[in-house]
Design a protein around this motif. Sequence first.
Motif, PDB file in Angstrom:
ATOM      1  N   CYS A  67       0.814  -1.210   0.000  1.00  9.67           N
ATOM      2  CA  CYS A  67       0.000   0.000   0.000  1.00  9.67           C
ATOM      3  C   CYS A  67       0.856   1.272   0.000  1.00  9.67           C
ATOM      4  N   ASP A  68       2.145   1.122   0.209  1.00 11.30           N
ATOM      5  CA  ASP A  68       3.085   2.249   0.232  1.00 11.30           C
ATOM      6  C   ASP A  68       3.713   2.378  -1.148  1.00 11.30           C
ATOM      7  N   ALA A  69       3.108   3.209  -2.003  1.00 12.87           N
ATOM      8  CA  ALA A  69       3.555   3.314  -3.394  1.00 12.87           C
ATOM      9  C   ALA A  69       5.026   3.709  -3.514  1.00 12.87           C
ATOM     10  N   PRO A  70       5.514   4.698  -2.743  1.00 12.27           N
ATOM     11  CA  PRO A  70       6.937   5.035  -2.849  1.00 12.27           C
ATOM     12  C   PRO A  70       7.855   3.871  -2.478  1.00 12.27           C
ATOM     13  N   ALA A  71       7.453   3.058  -1.491  1.00 10.65           N
ATOM     14  CA  ALA A  71       8.273   1.907  -1.095  1.00 10.65           C
ATOM     15  C   ALA A  71       8.315   0.864  -2.205  1.00 10.65           C
ATOM     16  N   VAL A  72       7.187   0.646  -2.870  1.00  7.59           N
ATOM     17  CA  VAL A  72       7.159  -0.316  -3.971  1.00  7.59           C
ATOM     18  C   VAL A  72       8.040   0.178  -5.111  1.00  7.59           C
ATOM     19  N   LYS A  73       7.945   1.476  -5.414  1.00  7.22           N
ATOM     20  CA  LYS A  73       8.746   2.037  -6.503  1.00  7.22           C
ATOM     21  C   LYS A  73      10.233   1.977  -6.163  1.00  7.22           C
ATOM     22  N   ALA A  74      10.577   2.243  -4.905  1.00  5.08           N
ATOM     23  CA  ALA A  74      11.983   2.186  -4.499  1.00  5.08           C
ATOM     24  C   ALA A  74      12.523   0.757  -4.621  1.00  5.08           C
ATOM     25  N   ALA A  75      11.713  -0.223  -4.211  1.00  3.54           N
ATOM     26  CA  ALA A  75      12.150  -1.618  -4.319  1.00  3.54           C
ATOM     27  C   ALA A  75      12.339  -2.019  -5.781  1.00  3.54           C
ATOM     28  N   ALA A  76      11.434  -1.573  -6.657  1.00  7.62           N
ATOM     29  CA  ALA A  76      11.570  -1.875  -8.085  1.00  7.62           C
ATOM     30  C   ALA A  76      12.848  -1.267  -8.643  1.00  7.62           C
ATOM     31  N   SER A  77      13.200  -0.076  -8.189  1.00  8.02           N
ATOM     32  CA  SER A  77      14.430   0.572  -8.648  1.00  8.02           C
ATOM     33  C   SER A  77      15.665  -0.202  -8.195  1.00  8.02           C
ATOM     34  N   VAL A  78      15.627  -0.680  -6.947  1.00  5.73           N
ATOM     35  CA  VAL A  78      16.738  -1.467  -6.426  1.00  5.73           C
ATOM     36  C   VAL A  78      16.933  -2.722  -7.285  1.00  5.73           C
ATOM     37  N   LEU A  79      15.835  -3.390  -7.594  1.00  6.87           N
ATOM     38  CA  LEU A  79      15.937  -4.616  -8.383  1.00  6.87           C
ATOM     39  C   LEU A  79      16.341  -4.310  -9.827  1.00  6.87           C
ATOM     40  N   GLY A  80      15.850  -3.211 -10.370  1.00  2.74           N
ATOM     41  CA  GLY A  80      16.229  -2.835 -11.720  1.00  2.74           C
ATOM     42  C   GLY A  80      17.706  -2.575 -11.852  1.00  2.74           C
ATOM     43  N   ALA A  81      18.291  -2.027 -10.798  1.00  2.00           N
ATOM     44  CA  ALA A  81      19.731  -1.750 -10.815  1.00  2.00           C
ATOM     45  C   ALA A  81      20.553  -3.032 -10.762  1.00  2.00           C
ATOM     46  N   ARG A  82      19.936  -4.117 -10.288  1.00  2.00           N
ATOM     47  CA  ARG A  82      20.641  -5.403 -10.192  1.00  2.00           C
ATOM     48  C   ARG A  82      20.568  -6.207 -11.490  1.00  2.00           C
ATOM     49  N   LEU A 117      -5.448  -1.931  -5.109  1.00  2.00           N
ATOM     50  CA  LEU A 117      -4.596  -0.752  -5.242  1.00  2.00           C
ATOM     51  C   LEU A 117      -3.116  -1.112  -5.107  1.00  2.00           C
ATOM     52  N   GLY A 118      -2.801  -2.113  -4.299  1.00  2.00           N
ATOM     53  CA  GLY A 118      -1.410  -2.563  -4.189  1.00  2.00           C
ATOM     54  C   GLY A 118      -0.889  -3.057  -5.521  1.00  2.00           C
ATOM     55  N   ALA A 119      -1.753  -3.749  -6.279  1.00  2.00           N
ATOM     56  CA  ALA A 119      -1.357  -4.216  -7.615  1.00  2.00           C
ATOM     57  C   ALA A 119      -1.092  -3.030  -8.538  1.00  2.00           C
ATOM     58  N   LEU A 120      -1.900  -1.979  -8.419  1.00  2.00           N
ATOM     59  CA  LEU A 120      -1.666  -0.785  -9.235  1.00  2.00           C
ATOM     60  C   LEU A 120      -0.346  -0.124  -8.859  1.00  2.00           C
ATOM     61  N   ASN A 121      -0.024  -0.105  -7.561  1.00  2.00           N
ATOM     62  CA  ASN A 121       1.271   0.448  -7.137  1.00  2.00           C
ATOM     63  C   ASN A 121       2.418  -0.320  -7.781  1.00  2.00           C
ATOM     64  N   LEU A 122       2.279  -1.648  -7.817  1.00  2.00           N
ATOM     65  CA  LEU A 122       3.321  -2.472  -8.431  1.00  2.00           C
ATOM     66  C   LEU A 122       3.430  -2.189  -9.924  1.00  2.00           C
ATOM     67  N   LEU A 123       2.304  -2.154 -10.607  1.00  2.00           N
ATOM     68  CA  LEU A 123       2.327  -1.933 -12.050  1.00  2.00           C
ATOM     69  C   LEU A 123       2.924  -0.577 -12.395  1.00  2.00           C
ATOM     70  N   ASP A 124       2.561   0.432 -11.631  1.00  2.00           N
ATOM     71  CA  ASP A 124       3.119   1.767 -11.864  1.00  2.00           C
ATOM     72  C   ASP A 124       4.633   1.756 -11.717  1.00  2.00           C
ATOM     73  N   ALA A 125       5.127   0.920 -10.808  1.00  2.00           N
ATOM     74  CA  ALA A 125       6.572   0.877 -10.554  1.00  2.00           C
ATOM     75  C   ALA A 125       7.319   0.063 -11.595  1.00  2.00           C
ATOM     76  N   VAL A 126       6.715  -1.050 -12.073  1.00  2.00           N
ATOM     77  CA  VAL A 126       7.504  -1.978 -12.897  1.00  2.00           C
ATOM     78  C   VAL A 126       7.229  -1.941 -14.390  1.00  2.00           C
ATOM     79  N   VAL A 127       6.036  -1.540 -14.809  1.00  2.00           N
ATOM     80  CA  VAL A 127       5.726  -1.641 -16.238  1.00  2.00           C
ATOM     81  C   VAL A 127       6.705  -0.841 -17.107  1.00  2.00           C
ATOM     82  N   PRO A 128       6.986   0.431 -16.796  1.00  2.00           N
ATOM     83  CA  PRO A 128       7.972   1.146 -17.626  1.00  2.00           C
ATOM     84  C   PRO A 128       9.337   0.462 -17.624  1.00  2.00           C
ATOM     85  N   GLN A 129       9.702  -0.084 -16.482  1.00  2.00           N
ATOM     86  CA  GLN A 129      10.989  -0.768 -16.348  1.00  2.00           C
ATOM     87  C   GLN A 129      11.026  -2.036 -17.211  1.00  2.00           C
TER      88      GLN A 129
END
Length: 263
Positions: A67-82, A117-129
């Motif tokens: 439910c924490d959209a910034p936390a989901v986006k930050a985690a996606a960024s961490v994984l994207g960098a890996r 809404l949690g699924a939407l947070n995930l999609l917003d974070a990962v789809v562009p990536q």
Amino acid sequence: MALNSRMADWRGRTVWLLGASTGIGRATASALHAQGAKVVVSARSADALNAFVEAHAGALALPLDVCDAPAVKAAASVLGARGALDCVVYCAGHYHAMNATHMDLRDLLRHNEINYLGALNLLDAVVPQLLAQPLDKRTGQRAHISLMGSVAGYRGLPNSLAYGPTKAALINLAETLYLDLHDQGVGVSLINPGFVNTPLTRQNQFKMPALITPEEAAREILHGWARGEFEIHFPKRFTCWMKALRLLPYPAFFAITRRLRQA
């Protein structure tokens, strides 16, 4: 007919599962690890995730609240960098039985926040990536997204006032995502379980037909991915009956579900 690239060889592939501390998510993460995947598990419970990592060498824990959209986006960024994400699985869930004569607005909204809404947070974070990743030569796709729905989302059911609509929304969302992303090289699948013995379903006060274990559910999910299925539903002896309910006209449907409510 396969609607997605067949995913059977998980060796070296990175899979991120959100909602993997218990139940189907944890069992699926364990099954993927056994197949050689690089498993990343997320949930709110850091202790449960750390216990998973201790039992599965090489796995990575990323505690977060979906439910924490910034936390989901930050985690996606961490994984994207890996490196590339090969598969992302949304299996976070919240469930309490509820009907309209005992409505709890706060819990209704909590179902919506976690299940949809949690699924939407995930999609917003990962789809562009995922869209920016190169095509994988082994699969012919950039990545894959799986959403955990439920047969409770097929039609309105007794005591499903809070849970069912969120799963119906996920089913619609997955169908639309498939249309939007498949031709862009991102596969999409929808997982619709029947009754699985998890901490959520143990709240039920009725006998659950065709109840299976989380490990059985995980095997069905991996089998569905290997077949390139869009909808992965199980166990068939129950879910096919639920699918038949979708075809009934309202008079017949309501007559049957009234009997279910009285059972």
